[in-house]
Design a protein around this motif. Structure first.
Motif, PDB file in Angstrom:
ATOM      1  N   TYR B 145       0.847  -1.196   0.000  1.00  0.00           N
ATOM      2  CA  TYR B 145       0.000   0.000   0.000  1.00  0.00           C
ATOM      3  C   TYR B 145       0.878   1.241   0.000  1.00  0.00           C
ATOM      4  O   TYR B 145       1.884   1.291   0.694  1.00  0.00           O
ATOM      5  N   SER B 146       0.452   2.215  -0.770  1.00  0.00           N
ATOM      6  CA  SER B 146       1.174   3.494  -0.701  1.00  0.00           C
ATOM      7  C   SER B 146       0.476   4.427   0.293  1.00  0.00           C
ATOM      8  O   SER B 146       0.450   5.617   0.163  1.00  0.00           O
ATOM      9  N   GLU B 147      -0.157   3.823   1.264  1.00  0.00           N
ATOM     10  CA  GLU B 147      -0.803   4.593   2.336  1.00  0.00           C
ATOM     11  C   GLU B 147      -0.423   3.965   3.670  1.00  0.00           C
ATOM     12  O   GLU B 147       0.054   2.849   3.710  1.00  0.00           O
ATOM     13  N   GLY B 148      -0.650   4.686   4.708  1.00  0.00           N
ATOM     14  CA  GLY B 148      -0.346   4.125   6.015  1.00  0.00           C
ATOM     15  C   GLY B 148      -1.238   4.747   7.080  1.00  0.00           C
ATOM     16  O   GLY B 148      -2.131   5.532   6.778  1.00  0.00           O
ATOM     17  N   LEU B 149      -1.016   4.338   8.327  1.00  0.00           N
ATOM     18  CA  LEU B 149      -1.820   4.871   9.430  1.00  0.00           C
ATOM     19  C   LEU B 149      -0.902   5.568  10.440  1.00  0.00           C
ATOM     20  O   LEU B 149       0.198   5.103  10.720  1.00  0.00           O
TER      21      LEU B 149
END
Lengths: 396, 536
Positions: B145-149
């Motif tokens: 994923y090119s997103e994170g938390l």
């Protein structure tokens, strides 16, 4: 351009200021000034404080608290400046408390001597002026005094205290004196100061080391002036008469005879006198209205103070006594000195200015014709902490 | 003036290039976890306090995940209990585990079902990643994923709420602000529970990324002033803000004026009172000093205790503060002026006593005063800077050597020591340190004027100072208000303090819209119940 202007301004601040700057230890603080005249020259003496001897600090070396610098010159100012020849500090007269004028100079006229003192900006014209009686001004300033280590302080305080509590002296400050000298219908009066005892040893420290001083400074008598010249002296009773008339009494003590024998002393606490002028049938007349309040201070005769009648009687005696003193004093001034120190002329000029304008030219003659009316009202308020004196019981 | 302008120009030039450099790198997160880890490691120079933990989650450990946090800034127990444990243990065998396989939207699933933490944010680029990571948050990245938390579990050891060292009171709350912005805002919220207490947050400092909060009561604070503050804060462009003093330097109206135009305090009750008057508070993370604007001259003489004690003593002490302000400002100058120019003003006995003390003193009074004042300033500065443990040694040196010995040696006169001591003590009466500093500066100016011109110079200096004070403004409000311009109703809290029930209105100049702050004083005055009421 602007920057250099700012720099210039700042420079002017620090280069131009300070011209009249004097550190405290560059001042020779003169507390008393004496003026004598000999051989046509003024001899000015300044009593200068030695601060380290006066201060509370323990390092005083037992030297005298003041020192006297003297110089003579053609004028007072010249003599004053000449003092720098023998004084290490320039004399600073701003805190002058008392000015002593010698009797000889006073007889010649004091007006010329006073000009500098009222003109110079360093002086405050609120110092007392007194006349040295039977002595020179420098001799008066040359006496060490007990209690007050600075003699000028002693002279100042003594005059103030005695004026307030005894009324036989008159603390005349320079401003008032000049006002009296200028007034048409009033002549000046100054208090006399004397040196009693051995004048030679007065200046030494030993003078204050013994219980009784060899030389003492004392106020006595009032100097009567006509114009700016001294014409004579009033004795103690006359001095008090003068105070009675001119409302100079703040508080005083008077011994009056008892109805039978002995003396009773009254302590006057409130005193007010008012001189008003009038012209009656073309003749000048003054009315002296006196209101006084006091206590019984001392009783030396058998008398019943608890009765109101006795008090009334005492009041009557006192009123009569004051009236006699006033008349005697006025007579002395008329006959001996012909000097209107009471300001009778002033009173008439206030009540009848037009008549006064014609009269003031020959007031000297008219002064002796003035009718003097007195109206005296004395109230004895309290008789102290005891009623009748214990003297009565001792005799029984 | 031209000189100053030139200086500010060069400053602007030097700061502008740094702005563009930061955004040049490819900013978005990459898809591969390994690449992301590598990038983070490279960017942070493998700093040892950055912890990167790779774990496997989901059915059969099919999903690779990376957890990033900064050791020391993160709450490690909560990280273990609520993140690691829930990811690695708790979901074993639940229905959720099935969703955590490649193909499902793992991030949403985790966010919605697994993370038992309050604060969660999405993350798409490295800038945010670094800001969050270095602020103490935990970052969770999933491979593919090119997103994170961003998981908010900042926690670090900090100073608790202690009694403030400055602006102390006998009666009044003892709590003071701490270095943590959140704690500070909470302290204010606890005092004012009004929905209109608004807070705006800004991040200032390109490198320090300092959190700055603007607090005001909406509807009470003047909107124009709020806008002005906002504008001035936005204008700040610098790499670092370390203390609210840095902010103050940027937003204050007149930098070279000796008088402060921004108020600062460590006390929440002062901030709350200021907010209620319609002022604006600026809180800066990392410092207990909160700024309050607009700040007026009288404000620097007000202590919170004035309002907590009896009105009589409050008023007298207020007057005493103004009086000691004058003493601290003028005492040495007056002494120099009178003893070197106007000896006539001294009573004879005092003159003789002062002269006796000066016998043998080698310096002029002005030099003497400068020596003593500078000595005192040195002592004071040393007292603040030196280690606490040698404090007593210094007070002995200060008191005995400088005070007694200088007088006994005849270098300084005893009177001058008294004057300087009175001045020093008076300058400590000021409830605010700011004003005490401006007095310190001006005192020397007045001494110079007194030494060259005497009382004349002092009068000129005072006129100049008053003109300057009247020309000053703090965020558009005249600095000398309510003296100049004069406002009768605002006199209730200037030279004297009227009883609290009489403080019917807010300060007029600061607040023009919402003026009334309590019921009418006529009915607010405390009084015994009337007879008719008691009968019923």
């Amino acid at each position: 351009m602007k920057k250099s202007l700012v720099v210039l301004l700042i420079l002017t601040l620090f280069l131009s200021g300070c011209w009249d700057r004097r550190e405290l230890n560059e001042l020779g603080i003169a507390m008393a000034l004496g003026i004598d005249k000999s051989e046509g020259k003024y001899l000015v003496s300044a009593q200068v404080v030695v601060p380290s001897e006066v201060s509370m600090k323990t390092n005083s070396q037992g030297r005298s608290a003041v020192t006297l610098f003297q110089a003579s010159g053609e004028s007072i100012y010249e003599a004053f400046r000449k003092m720098t020849k023998n004084s290490p500090r320039k004399i600073y007269p701003g805190h002058l408390l008392i000015l002593v004028i010698s009797e000889d100079l006073a007889k010649e006229g004091i007006a010329e001597s006073l000009d500098l003192l009222s003109r110079d900006w360093e002086l405050r014209p609120d110092f007392y002026v007194v006349v040295a009686k039977n002595t020179t001004a420098s001799e008066v300033l040359n006496v060490n005094t007990p209690i007050e280590s600075i003699p000028a302080n002693k002279m100042y305080n003594t005059l103030q205290v005695s004026e307030r509590n005894w009324a036989g002296t008159k603390g005349m400050i320079l401003d008032e004196l000049i006002k009296d000298l200028l007034a048409d219908g009033k002549e000046a009066v100054l208090t006399g100061i004397e040196v009693i005892g051995d004048k030679e040893s007065g200046s030494s420290k030993q003078n204050v080391e013994t219980i009784t001083s060899a030389a003492e400074i004392k106020y006595d008598h009032l100097a009567v002036f006509k114009g700016d010249r001294l014409v004579g002296w009033l004795n103690e009773e006359e001095s008090r008469g003068y105070a009675d008339i001119t409302n100079s009494v703040k508080s005083t003590v008077t011994a009056i005879p008892c109805p039978q024998k002995g003396k009773i002393t009254l302590n006057i606490l409130h005193y007010n006198s008012k001189v008003t002028g009038a012209i009656k049938k073309g003749k000048p007349e003054v009315n002296i209205k006196i209101q006084a309040e006091g206590d019984v201070g001392e009783v030396q005769c058998p008398i019943d103070l608890t009765k109101p009648k006795t008090i009334d009687e005492l009041e009557k005696i006192y009123e009569k006594e004051v009236e006699e003193i006033i008349h005697r004093t006025v007579d002395t001034l008329r006959n001996q000195f012909n000097s209107d120190i009471f300001g009778f002329g002033d009173a008439i000029s206030r009540s009848n200015p037009k008549v006064w304008d014609k009269m003031k030219e020959h007031w000297d003659e008219k002064f002796s014709e003035v009718t003097v009316n007195t109206q005296i009202d004395v109230k004895i308020r309290r008789i102290g902490t005891v009623n009748n004196s214990f003297l009565e019981k001792i005799k029984d | 003036m031209g000189f100053f302008k030139k200086k500010t120009n060069t400053k602007e030039q030097s700061t502008s290039p740094s702005q563009t450099k930061e955004t040049s790198s490819p900013n978005d997160l990459k898809t591969s976890l390994q690449d992301n880890i590598q990038f983070v490691k490279d960017s942070l120079g493998e700093s040892s306090d950055i912890v990167i933990r790779e774990i496997r989650i989901g059915q059969g450990g099919s999903v690779k995940a990376g957890i990033f946090y900064t050791d020391g800034l993160t709450d490690t127990p909560s990280l273990q209990n609520f993140i690691m444990e829930s990811l690695m243990l708790d979901i074993k065998g639940t229905g959720l585990e099935k969703k955590l396989t490649p193909g499902h939207n793992i991030l949403t699933a985790l966010k919605d079902f697994a993370m038992t933490v309050g604060e969660i944010k999405d993350l798409t680029n490295f800038d945010d990643l670094f800001t969050s990571l270095l602020s103490g948050d935990t970052i969770l990245l999933i491979d593919g994923y090119s997103e994170g938390l961003v998981i908010g579990n900042k926690h670090w050891v900090e100073r608790g709420i202690t009694e403030p060292a400055s602006q102390t009171v006998v009666r009044g709350p003892r709590e003071g602000f701490s270095e943590n912005l959140r704690v500070n805002t909470a302290l204010i919220r606890r005092k004012i529970k009004d929905p209109n207490l608004w807070m705006e947050s800004k991040v200032i400092g390109t490198r320090t990324k300092t959190n700055v909060s603007l607090m005001y009561i909406h509807g009470v604070a003047n909107d124009k002033i709020v806008n002005e503050v906002r504008l001035r804060l936005d204008r700040i462009d610098i790499d670092g803000i370390l203390e609210s003093g840095n902010i103050e330097g940027f937003i204050e109206d007149s930098t070279y004026s000796p008088f402060p135009t921004v108020f600062n305090t460590e006390r929440p009750d002062i901030v709350a009172a200021a907010l209620l008057e319609g002022r604006i508070a600026i809180l800066v993370d990392g410092t207990p000093f909160v700024l309050i604007v607009p700040a007026l001259f009288v404000q620097f003489f007000q202590s919170p205790e004035d309002y907590y004690v009896h009105t009589g003593i409050g008023s007298l002490i207020r007057l005493l503060r103004f009086f000691s302000f004058v003493i601290a400002l003028l005492a040495p100058a007056l002494f120099v002026a009178i003893t070197t120019f106007h000896q006539v003003m001294l009573p004879p006995a005092l003159l003789i006593s002062l002269t006796a003390q000066r016998e043998g003193v080698p310096f002029p009074a002005f030099v003497e005063a400068i020596i003593m004042e500078v000595t005192f300033e040195i002592l004071r500065e040393a007292g603040i800077r030196m280690p606490r443990s040698i404090g007593s040694a210094m007070s002995i040196v200060g008191a005995f050597v400088i005070g007694t010995a200088a007088v006994e040696a005849g270098i300084i006169s005893a009177a001058m020591v008294i004057v300087v001591s009175i001045t020093a003590i008076s300058s400590f009466v000021s409830p605010t340190y700011n004003m005490a500093i401006s007095v310190r500066i001006l005192r020397f100016v007045f001494m110079g004027l007194a030494a060259s011109f005497g009382l004349y110079g002092l009068a000129i200096g005072l006129v100049a100072m008053i003109l300057h004070l009247c020309s000053l403004r703090s965020f558009g409000i005249p600095y000398m208000a309510p003296f100049a311009p004069f406002n009768v109703s605002d006199q209730k809290d200037t030279l004297i303090v009227v009883p609290i029930w009489k403080m019917f209105t807010r300060p007029r100049l600061i607040n023009q819209t919402n003026v009334v702050r309590q019921q009418d004083p006529a009915s607010a005055k405390p009084q015994p119940p009337k007879n008719e009421e008691t009968r019923e």
